[in-house]
Design an enzyme around this catalytic site. Structure first.
Site, PDB file in Angstrom:
ATOM      1  N   VAL A  60      42.801  46.167  39.728  1.00 53.62           N
ATOM      2  CA  VAL A  60      42.561  46.059  41.173  1.00 53.62           C
ATOM      3  C   VAL A  60      41.393  45.152  41.538  1.00 53.62           C
ATOM      4  CG1 VAL A  60      43.579  48.289  41.758  1.00 53.62           C
ATOM      5  CG2 VAL A  60      41.147  48.160  41.167  1.00 53.62           C
ATOM      6  N   TYR A  61      40.552  44.781  40.571  1.00 53.57           N
ATOM      7  CA  TYR A  61      39.425  43.909  40.904  1.00 53.57           C
ATOM      8  C   TYR A  61      39.960  42.549  41.354  1.00 53.57           C
ATOM      9  CZ  TYR A  61      36.468  47.290  38.385  1.00 53.57           C
ATOM     10  OH  TYR A  61      35.824  48.429  37.958  1.00 53.57           O
ATOM     11  N   SER A  62      39.747  42.262  42.624  1.00 50.60           N
ATOM     12  CA  SER A  62      40.284  41.043  43.248  1.00 50.60           C
ATOM     13  C   SER A  62      41.785  40.919  42.996  1.00 50.60           C
ATOM     14  CB  SER A  62      39.547  39.791  42.754  1.00 50.60           C
ATOM     15  OG  SER A  62      38.272  39.704  43.351  1.00 50.60           O
ATOM     16  N   PHE A  63      42.451  42.083  42.966  1.00 47.97           N
ATOM     17  CA  PHE A  63      43.914  42.146  42.843  1.00 47.97           C
ATOM     18  C   PHE A  63      44.438  41.288  41.687  1.00 47.97           C
ATOM     19  CE2 PHE A  63      42.837  43.006  47.298  1.00 47.97           C
ATOM     20  CZ  PHE A  63      43.322  44.299  47.386  1.00 47.97           C
TER      21      PHE A  63
END
Length: 269
Positions: A60-63
């Site tokens: 999910v970090y910066s998708f």
């Protein structure tokens, strides 16, 4: 660099783990980082040169950008895969589909496949379940994690931000069925956030589970650049993304004490 065993495994990881939440600049994460490929490469070189072998990211970090940048850094720098312990996570929403979130068997398997593509790797060393899924039975989660380990695509599984009773239930079920158990836990832990000392740390000690604290400086608050006179440090990620939440008055008191200690050793914040 000092190295420790990851819980009750034989895997040695550096005492300092390098987090890549700042890699990428998509959505809310733009307020946290904005590190692009050159910066990611420079940081990874510094990390490896310092002897750090444990690297943490999340889908999910910066998708997905964080995983992509990390994977490309490993390739650009020609780093040996066997010299790195790569951790990523699963649970967060990664698309508009109804099943693109959570800890169902469907999403765990799909998420691991996508993470491997972004990382340009054939396996993940440590896979965290990234928070609680209130809809998926714990039995399904642990069976799915066991199967993904047996598939060879994940080496170890760990847990992030679960209550102690749920961790114990999950590992109890895994032990009963002969499945792979959680070997470590990741939680917010700093001088300004010590809640895990009540139940999580005693559990970790009793069950020999590794503990990986996140945000040990409380999002930069304990760095010394925040004061009562100026709550905003200027050009800081906490100015636009006030996370993790802390009791600021208590944190200011902690910073005051740290400054006193630093002065005694002639060290500035």
């Amino acid at each position: 660099m000092k190295y420790n065993l990851l819980g009750n495994t034989g895997l040695l990881v550096s005492e300092i783990c390098f987090g890549t939440m700042t890699f990428g600049s998509s959505g809310q994460w733009a307020a946290i980082g904005g590190v692009e490929q050159k910066g990611a490469n420079d940081l990874m070189k510094t990390v490896v040169d310092a002897g750090i072998n444990f690297v943490d990211t999340a889908n999910v970090y910066s998708f997905g950008q964080s995983e992509t940048l990390l994977g490309q850094s490993i390739k650009d720098l020609g780093l040996s895969r066997n010299d790195l312990v790569i951790a990523t996570k699963v649970r967060g929403k990664m698309g508009e589909g109804k099943n693109n979130i959570g800890l169902s068997r469907f999403h765990i398997f799909a998420s691991v496949e996508e993470s491997l593509k972004r990382l340009q790797l054939d396996h993940i060393d440590v896979l965290y379940v990234h928070g609680v899924d209130p809809f998926t039975p714990v039995e399904e989660i642990m069976r799915s994690l066991n199967d993904i380990v047996l598939s060879g695509k994940v080496r170890y599984v760990s847990v992030c931000n679960w209550p102690a009773w749920m961790v114990m239930k999950a590992n109890g079920l895994a032990d009963k069925h002969g499945w792979n158990k959680f070997v470590g836990m990741q939680y917010f832990y700093s001088l300004s956030g010590r809640d895990i000392e009540r139940e999580i740390l005693p559990l970790a000690k009793e069950e020999n589970l590794a503990v990986m604290p996140w945000s040990p400086l409380a999002g930069g608050f304990l760095s010394g650049k925040y004061t009562r006179e100026s709550e905003k440090a200027g050009n800081s990620r906490r100015d636009s993304f006030d996370f993790p939440p802390i009791n600021k008055e208590r944190a200011y008191d902690i910073v005051d004490v740290l400054n006193e200690i630093g002065q005694n050793y002639q060290v500035k914040a």
